[in-house]
Design an enzyme around this catalytic site. Structure first.
Site, PDB file in Angstrom:
ATOM      1  N   TYR A 144     -12.347   2.572   2.489  1.00 30.35           N
ATOM      2  CA  TYR A 144     -11.538   1.548   3.161  1.00 30.35           C
ATOM      3  C   TYR A 144     -10.681   0.879   2.102  1.00 30.35           C
ATOM      4  O   TYR A 144     -11.189   0.441   1.062  1.00 30.35           O
ATOM      5  CB  TYR A 144     -12.452   0.517   3.832  1.00 30.35           C
ATOM      6  CG  TYR A 144     -11.716  -0.632   4.480  1.00 30.35           C
ATOM      7  CD1 TYR A 144     -11.012  -0.451   5.669  1.00 30.35           C
ATOM      8  CD2 TYR A 144     -11.727  -1.901   3.908  1.00 30.35           C
ATOM      9  CE1 TYR A 144     -10.346  -1.505   6.284  1.00 30.35           C
ATOM     10  CE2 TYR A 144     -11.066  -2.967   4.508  1.00 30.35           C
ATOM     11  CZ  TYR A 144     -10.375  -2.758   5.695  1.00 30.35           C
ATOM     12  OH  TYR A 144      -9.711  -3.807   6.286  1.00 30.35           O
ATOM     13  N   ASP A 239      -8.745   1.739  -6.415  1.00 29.69           N
ATOM     14  CA  ASP A 239      -8.862   0.534  -5.606  1.00 29.69           C
ATOM     15  C   ASP A 239     -10.112  -0.200  -6.098  1.00 29.69           C
ATOM     16  O   ASP A 239     -11.233   0.133  -5.704  1.00 29.69           O
ATOM     17  CB  ASP A 239      -8.973   0.913  -4.131  1.00 29.69           C
ATOM     18  CG  ASP A 239      -9.260  -0.289  -3.241  1.00 29.69           C
ATOM     19  OD1 ASP A 239      -9.538  -1.382  -3.779  1.00 29.69           O
ATOM     20  OD2 ASP A 239      -9.232  -0.138  -2.012  1.00 29.69           O
ATOM     21  N   LYS A 267     -10.351  -9.979  -4.386  1.00 27.99           N
ATOM     22  CA  LYS A 267     -11.633 -10.689  -4.305  1.00 27.99           C
ATOM     23  C   LYS A 267     -11.912 -11.550  -5.542  1.00 27.99           C
ATOM     24  O   LYS A 267     -11.440 -12.664  -5.611  1.00 27.99           O
ATOM     25  CB  LYS A 267     -12.768  -9.711  -4.021  1.00 27.99           C
ATOM     26  CG  LYS A 267     -12.527  -8.926  -2.697  1.00 27.99           C
ATOM     27  CD  LYS A 267     -13.764  -8.329  -2.141  1.00 27.99           C
ATOM     28  CE  LYS A 267     -13.509  -7.358  -0.989  1.00 27.99           C
ATOM     29  NZ  LYS A 267     -13.306  -7.990   0.293  1.00 27.99           N
TER      30      LYS A 267
HETATM   31  N1  HOZ Z   1     -13.059  -5.974   2.977  1.00 30.62           N
HETATM   32  C1  HOZ Z   1     -14.468  -6.110   2.988  1.00 30.62           C
HETATM   33  C2  HOZ Z   1     -15.010  -4.793   3.274  1.00 30.62           C
HETATM   34  N2  HOZ Z   1     -16.001  -4.406   2.459  1.00 30.62           N
HETATM   35  C3  HOZ Z   1     -14.981  -7.083   3.959  1.00 30.62           C
HETATM   36  C4  HOZ Z   1     -14.114  -8.214   4.250  1.00 30.62           C
HETATM   37  C5  HOZ Z   1     -13.442  -8.108   5.560  1.00 30.62           C
HETATM   38  O1  HOZ Z   1     -13.006  -7.010   5.959  1.00 30.62           O
HETATM   39  O2  HOZ Z   1     -13.380  -9.155   6.191  1.00 30.62           O
END
Ligand code: HOZ
Length: 428
Positions: A144, A239, A267
């Site tokens: 993702y 990423d 993050k």
């Molecule tokens: N992007 C993160 C997936 N591991 C979680 C945060 C989200 O999608 O809100």
């Protein structure tokens, strides 16, 4: 546990926000029940609207590596706020921040600030296409990289959790140049390059996969990926939105001693504020507007609040923090493994640094084909049983749990006991 206030708020929320949330993984659709609504947080603990104290292994999905509300990070944001929230103009702080990032991640010679991980990966891909003059991108099954159209193909995280790895609303035309390979399968990637190498602009990879749960790279996979890209004139994009400043001071590329062409960070770099980065080799970054033809912009990009939080976070994240996190995380991993072995549960635990997943399937989990075999119903029961014991665990099988420097050995030992109980609940 009393959840009256949280439940009442989520009932109101359900009428106003899709699923009652502003990002799908926050809803408890995959595990059942209704999420606690968070009022405040400090250190390793969250407090919900019913005043339950919850030991937090979500850490805001990664950023809270120093624990919540670190006084120096909060102080830096307060001080910046008093001088103005956003100028849409250059500031000294963003240069200080860029210097700090480039010093930590040497493959980043030049960078740009954006506001989210999605923006960072999306912009890195556009840049790779602009730089190479090619259209095809390769991603991995179950990875993702945020919610840009071209990347919502066989996607992990919430997309996999909620059964939409290929999202609605994405025209076929937008994904016709996205190819999907199997993570950790270098041979298959080599064959793909043999067939399509001259059309490939970039391969984008989570160097440690975090969005099908925590799946480490097999030895040689990442180095092989980088050299396949180099030989074919394509770019490698790491990423590191989850792994950057998490699995080591300079991220996964530091841990495995690798140099991708481009990197996306998010993050932790923002210390809890909306801030992300893409960057890499100078010669490539010089193609970004206004130096080059690849357009990318943002009014709030590099805003003083986010950059101040990021700078404070970087300053506080010393080598000692990583040593401490490693010890604590290994203790948790070992404790969970002992629980699994003793109970002979059909589970496995996988960890890299301070990110870790308990998979409800016998391991090892090497890719999405393995991860997708997990018993998500059992995971749901496990999650609910942890919450009943005041342990706040990611509410989906295909996510990683995170530790912070504010977690203590007592916290970890308490968690191992709770996990032993939760395993029993999961099997009932
Ligand atoms: N992007 C993160 C997936 N591991 C979680 C945060 C989200 O999608 O809100």
């Amino acid at each position: 546990m009393n959840r009256e206030q949280s439940t009442a708020i989520m009932e109101r929320s359900a009428f106003l926000l899709p699923g009652g949330v502003n990002s799908p993984v926050r809803a408890y659709g995959a595990v059942g029940g209704s999420p606690p609504v968070i009022k405040c947080a400090r250190g390793a603990y969250l407090t919900d609207e019913d005043d339950n104290a919850l030991l937090d292994y979500v850490c805001s999905w990664g950023p809270a590596i120093l624990g919540h509300a670190h006084p120096e990070v909060v102080g830096a944001v307060q001080e910046a706020a008093a001088s103005g929230l956003s100028f849409g103009a250059p500031t000294q702080k963003e240069v200080d921040f860029a210097e700090a990032i480039c010093a930590r991640v040497p493959s980043i010679e030049m960078m740009r600030c954006v506001s989210s991980g999605t923006e960072a990966t999306m912009s890195a891909l556009r840049l790779a296409r602009g730089y190479t003059g090619r259209d095809v991108i390769v991603k991995f099954n179950g990875a993702y990289h945020g919610h840009a159209d071209a990347l919502l193909v066989k996607a992990g995280s919430g997309a996999a959790t909620f059964g939409s790895p290929d999202s609605g609303g994405v025209p076929a035309d937008m994904v016709k140049n996205t190819m999907v390979a199997e993570y950790n399968d270098l041979e298959a990637l080599r064959e793909l390059f043999q067939r399509e190498g001259s059309r490939i602009a970039a391969v984008i990879v989570e160097p440690v996969s975090g969005n099908m749960g925590c799946v480490p790279p097999v030895p040689g996979f990442l180095a092989g990926l980088i050299s396949l890209c180099r030989d074919a004139g394509a770019l490698s994009i790491f990423d590191e939105v989850m792994t950057g400043l998490r699995v080591a001071s300079g991220g996964a590329q530091d841990l495995y001693d690798l140099q991708p062409d481009l990197t996306a960070l998010g993050k932790i770099v923002g210390g809890g504020m909306p801030l992300a980065v893409y960057g890499g080799r100078r010669e490539i970054m010089q193609k970004v507007s206004p130096l080059g033809p690849v357009y990318q912009a943002g009014t709030l990009s590099g805003n003083p609040l986010s950059v101040s939080a990021g700078l404070a976070n970087l300053r506080l994240l010393t080598a000692d923090c990583y040593d401490q996190l490693e010890l604590l995380s290994a203790r948790l991993e070992d404790g969970i493994r002992a629980v699994i072995d003793t109970g002979k549960w059909p589970c496995t635990v996988q960890r890299v640094g301070s990110m870790l997943t308990v998979f409800f399937h016998v391991g090892p989990i090497r890719n999405w084909q393995d991860a997708s075999q997990c018993d998500t119903t059992a995971f749901g029961k496990f999650h609910g049983a942890l919450l009943e014991q005041s342990i706040y665990w990611p509410a989906a099988q295909f996510e990683a749990a995170f530790l912070s420097v504010k977690h203590t050995t007592d916290d970890v030992d308490k968690t191992i006991v709770a996990i032993a109980n939760a395993m029993k609940a999961a099997s009932s």
